[in-house]
Scaffold this active site. Sequence first.
Site, PDB file in Angstrom:
ATOM      1  N   PHE A 102      26.924 -33.779  46.269  1.00  0.00           N
ATOM      2  CA  PHE A 102      25.831 -34.456  45.571  1.00  0.00           C
ATOM      3  C   PHE A 102      26.436 -35.532  44.675  1.00  0.00           C
ATOM      4  O   PHE A 102      27.213 -35.228  43.759  1.00  0.00           O
ATOM      5  CB  PHE A 102      25.060 -33.421  44.744  1.00  0.00           C
ATOM      6  CG  PHE A 102      23.803 -33.940  44.113  1.00  0.00           C
ATOM      7  CD1 PHE A 102      22.808 -34.516  44.886  1.00  0.00           C
ATOM      8  CD2 PHE A 102      23.604 -33.837  42.742  1.00  0.00           C
ATOM      9  CE1 PHE A 102      21.632 -34.982  44.305  1.00  0.00           C
ATOM     10  CE2 PHE A 102      22.435 -34.294  42.158  1.00  0.00           C
ATOM     11  CZ  PHE A 102      21.446 -34.863  42.942  1.00  0.00           C
ATOM     12  N   LEU A 116      25.550 -38.098  42.096  1.00  0.00           N
ATOM     13  CA  LEU A 116      24.590 -38.653  41.130  1.00  0.00           C
ATOM     14  C   LEU A 116      25.336 -39.368  39.995  1.00  0.00           C
ATOM     15  O   LEU A 116      25.101 -40.545  39.730  1.00  0.00           O
ATOM     16  CB  LEU A 116      23.717 -37.505  40.581  1.00  0.00           C
ATOM     17  CG  LEU A 116      22.816 -37.808  39.383  1.00  0.00           C
ATOM     18  CD1 LEU A 116      21.789 -38.877  39.735  1.00  0.00           C
ATOM     19  CD2 LEU A 116      22.087 -36.549  38.904  1.00  0.00           C
ATOM     20  N   GLY A 128      45.488 -10.696  24.078  1.00  0.00           N
ATOM     21  CA  GLY A 128      46.644 -11.176  23.313  1.00  0.00           C
ATOM     22  C   GLY A 128      47.382 -12.260  24.090  1.00  0.00           C
ATOM     23  O   GLY A 128      46.762 -13.075  24.783  1.00  0.00           O
ATOM     24  N   GLU A 184      25.500 -29.979  35.232  1.00  0.00           N
ATOM     25  CA  GLU A 184      24.058 -29.697  35.411  1.00  0.00           C
ATOM     26  C   GLU A 184      23.285 -29.964  34.116  1.00  0.00           C
ATOM     27  O   GLU A 184      22.283 -29.327  33.823  1.00  0.00           O
ATOM     28  CB  GLU A 184      23.797 -28.246  35.865  1.00  0.00           C
ATOM     29  CG  GLU A 184      24.638 -27.727  36.997  1.00  0.00           C
ATOM     30  CD  GLU A 184      24.351 -28.370  38.343  1.00  0.00           C
ATOM     31  OE1 GLU A 184      23.534 -29.301  38.384  1.00  0.00           O
ATOM     32  OE2 GLU A 184      24.974 -27.952  39.340  1.00  0.00           O
TER      33      GLU A 184
END
Length: 401
Positions: free
Chosen positions: A130, A132, A357, A381
């Site tokens: 995707f 974008l 630790g 997102e």
Amino acid sequence: MSGLRGILERVPAAYYSEERQAILETAREFAMNEVLPVANELDPVQGEIPMTLRDKMAELGYFGILIPQDYGGLGLGTFEYVLVTEELARAWMSVASIIARGNGLGGGFSEEHRRAMLPQMAKGECLGAFALSEPGAGSDIASIRCRAELVGDQWVINGQKMWCTFADGADFIILVARATPYDPDHRHAGITQFLIPKERGKFPPGIEGTPMRKIGYHGWKTWELSFNDFRIPKANVLIGRDEDDTSAGFKRTASWLSVARIHTAARAVGLARGALEDSVAYAQAREQFGRPIGDFQAIRFKIAWMATEIEAARNLTYAAADNADRGRRNDVEASMAKLFASEMAEKVTSEGIQIHGGAGYTSECAAERYWRDARLTKIFEGTSEIQQRIISDAYLPRPKK
Ligand SMILES: Cc1cc2nc3c(=O)[nH]c(=O)nc-3n(C[C@H](O)[C@H](O)[C@H](O)COP(=O)(O)OP(=O)(O)OC[C@H]3O[C@@H](n4cnc5c(N)ncnc54)[C@H](O)[C@@H]3O)c2cc1C
């Protein structure tokens, strides 16, 4: 894990069905036996999710949980998607993420695309990426600049995309680009989704990919993409070309993010659970001052908070998933689940390192992987700050300018 029986190993009564319980148990067994050992081996060396593991996930139907049975999927709901996602993320977040590349990317397909692609996606044979985000457009989706121009019967694409995870391994990319020039007065107009079919493992001529150097989310690569006069057929437009509503592409892109956010909340819960379960085991095994560190109240109370916060986040996530399955509006609930679960996951996984630790600060144990991956859930997102905007806007609407 006997101390956690009945708390973490059962679908809660409000959502219980035998089928859901079976889905959860199968996913848990698969994640612990098949995914966790691979994650422990490959994450420290930044190896890729092996095809053998993907094949097993495909056999279990995990790439098609949300794909209707008519198209070869399992035809289940967001709730079941969340159950499986949490289990896979408990072992390796990247594996919980890759299932979205079948389940989550067909939303804009035409009937023809659905018939041609969903059965293959459900089988994990055709997975997507995707694209974008851009160098100048992350939270502000409406400011994307990547341009698609219709020339004859082809779209010609030019521009940059950032952070495109799995762009190399994918069989197709869903590209979000502008079909009309950027107009500062109508920023949402013209945002359109396109389907770019490609050969797995390669970039076609006209797309150049550069891998980004990440601190986590290993198992697959994340890419910067450069489109230079890249051409696709006119028919490869998915959503956004609605003449009556020029913002349709933006709205559909934003609404897709709702299920993606619930999926991310489940990923965050899974990571935190990994930290809790490993911490409980370590607290029982590690001795200091002649006794297991789990005898010390400081450690016991950390465990108590970790477990409580996980349960709270899980319940928000379940509620948002249930809402989605009932077809109720759930954008705010999805943002709340994503915000709370990802903030919780960073805190809980950090406590996991503390309980381990010095050992927790080495790549010999998974505590640091949970934390590195949990850190990302606050960013992608939609960042925590963007979720807070969405939620506060619902409670305290902004004055109209
Ligand atoms: C490992 C990784 C994988 C990714 N995979 C993909 C992918 O496959 N496809 C894809 O398209 N994208 C992907 N992304 C991109 C991701 O969705 C963006 O990073 C995210 O949306 C944030 O955008 P940004 O990084 O540009 O940050 P910016 O938007 O620049 O934000 C920077 C900071 O400003 C804050 N901020 C911005 N606007 C506001 C505001 N209005 N109010 C308050 N605070 C604000 C943010 O919360 C953040 O703290 C990925 C990112 C990463 C790190």
